[in-house]
Write an enzyme that holds these catalytic residues in place. Structure first.
Site, PDB file in Angstrom:
ATOM      1  N   LYS A 132       6.258  -5.166 -46.569  1.00 47.00           N
ATOM      2  CA  LYS A 132       5.183  -6.172 -46.679  1.00 47.00           C
ATOM      3  C   LYS A 132       5.714  -7.595 -46.891  1.00 47.00           C
ATOM      4  O   LYS A 132       5.129  -8.552 -46.387  1.00 47.00           O
ATOM      5  CB  LYS A 132       4.213  -5.780 -47.800  1.00 47.00           C
ATOM      6  CG  LYS A 132       3.371  -4.553 -47.445  1.00 47.00           C
ATOM      7  CD  LYS A 132       2.352  -4.237 -48.513  1.00 47.00           C
ATOM      8  CE  LYS A 132       1.398  -3.153 -48.036  1.00 47.00           C
ATOM      9  NZ  LYS A 132       0.312  -2.888 -48.983  1.00 47.00           N
TER      10      LYS A 132
ATOM     11  N   ALA B 127      -0.233  -3.806 -54.529  1.00 53.23           N
ATOM     12  CA  ALA B 127      -1.681  -3.550 -54.509  1.00 53.23           C
ATOM     13  C   ALA B 127      -2.355  -4.318 -55.639  1.00 53.23           C
ATOM     14  O   ALA B 127      -3.402  -4.956 -55.444  1.00 53.23           O
ATOM     15  CB  ALA B 127      -1.940  -2.054 -54.638  1.00 53.23           C
TER      16      ALA B 127
ATOM     17  N   ASP C  39      -5.729  -6.173 -48.143  1.00 53.58           N
ATOM     18  CA  ASP C  39      -5.921  -5.276 -49.298  1.00 53.58           C
ATOM     19  C   ASP C  39      -6.961  -5.820 -50.283  1.00 53.58           C
ATOM     20  O   ASP C  39      -7.804  -5.074 -50.783  1.00 53.58           O
ATOM     21  CB  ASP C  39      -4.585  -5.059 -50.034  1.00 53.58           C
ATOM     22  CG  ASP C  39      -3.743  -3.965 -49.376  1.00 53.58           C
ATOM     23  OD1 ASP C  39      -4.308  -3.095 -48.675  1.00 53.58           O
ATOM     24  OD2 ASP C  39      -2.505  -3.985 -49.559  1.00 53.58           O
TER      25      ASP C  39
END
Ligand code: NAP
Length: 282
Positions: free
Chosen positions: A77, A142, A113
């Site tokens: 990511k 997250a 997200d």
């Protein structure tokens, strides 16, 4: 409802996929192929196992091969955010992307997200985070996306509880003026409690925090969705809390990616039924 099978890909089929390591258990191919089929789009979506350290090459391959969209999972990511030609403001803030879009040869990085969490909560729980006191357990990718999105959506207070203090403090920064370094005591006074650690995943029976402090006044979200109900979420439900797993976030972050790639609105019901069938939760 069963979907009509998708026609076989041809020379003009648009290709999208997910990169990660590991990636073979990802639900993303099921979600996105259902979304393409439901909209009658000549697109297909596959999983690409890409080892750690190869995120930059995957972005280059996306340009070379003309892959129209990529979902990005661990451990790439941050690398793809760096390698992309453009970054959305959310990616600039988080330093991490979970979605790449190819447009006229250039790669744009996005992160869905946070919006997935907010929209999942609205759809599943009928809740907005505006004015809420929130406790987030965890400060990884997250958690950072959720903290940033909740602050942006008007949360009144966000307490971040994390094992590693430095990472915890960095995540608090993302909440601007409403962020504080938290402890278990902050869970008692929170309206919304979120587990954003992998504790409880798979066969793990350990708990991210003591569920005995949860009461019927709490809404509790575990970002884990495998198992469907973690030991912590079960204990929270038994304490009278209103509970949700991570599936709504998974579904809505995928729907947002579908929108970025195709410009169309995702058919959430078809995506959800396909994923639930895959997980034997139909
Ligand atoms: P990550 O970047 O590796 O971060 C993991 C976080 O959990 C870190 O803050 C880490 O603390 C903490 N942690 C890990 N093991 C722990 C333990 N045994 N006890 C206490 N804290 C622990 O992972 P991530 O990408 O944020 O993912 C976290 C979870 O969210 C995973 O279960 C993932 O599957 C889930 N997730 C769900 C969705 C969804 O759509 N539902 C989307 C993304 C992620 P330290 O900083 O102290 O190491």
């Amino acid at each position: 409802m069963r979907l009509t099978p998708k026609p076989a890909p041809t020379g003009t089929t648009a290709v999208a996929g997910v990169i990660g390591d590991p990636v073979h258990h990802s639900l993303s191919p099921v979600l996105h192929n259902a979304a393409f089929a439901a909209c009658g789009l000549d697109w297909t979506y596959v999983a690409f196992p890409v080892p750690a350290g190869a995120g930059h090459s995957a972005v280059e391959a996306m340009r070379t091969l003309g892959l129209r969209g990529l979902s990005v999972t661990m451990p790439h990511k941050e690398a793809v955010a760096e390698a992309a030609d453009h970054r959305s403001p959310v990616v600039e803030a988080l330093g991490a992307a979970n979605c790449l879009v190819l447009d006229r040869g250039l790669v744009a990085a996005h992160n869905t997200d946070g919006v997935g969490f907010i929209e999942g909560l609205a759809a599943e729980a009928g809740m907005t985070v505006h004015g809420l006191s929130i406790a987030v357990i965890g400060a990884g990718g997250a958690a950072r996306a959720v903290i940033h999105a909740c602050a942006g959506a008007g949360a009144a207070r966000i307490a971040v509880i994390n094992r590693n203090e430095t990472r915890g403090r960095a995540a608090v920064e993302l909440a601007g003026g409403v962020g504080v370094v938290g402890s278990d005591a902050d869970i008692s006074g929170a309206d919304l409690v979120i587990n954003a650690t992998p504790v409880g995943m798979g066969g793990d029976r350990s708990l991210p925090s003591d569920p005995a402090i949860l009461t019927p006044s709490h809404t509790v979200v575990d970002l884990v969705y495998d198992p469907w109900e973690t030991a912590w979420l079960k204990a929270a439900r038994q304490s009278g809390a209103t509970v949700f797993n991570g599936f709504p976030m998974l579904l809505h972050q995928a729907a947002a990616q579908f929108g970025l790639w195709t410009g169309r609105e995702a058919q959430l019901a078809e995506m959800a039924s396909a994923a639930r069938r895959e997980m034997n939760r139909a």
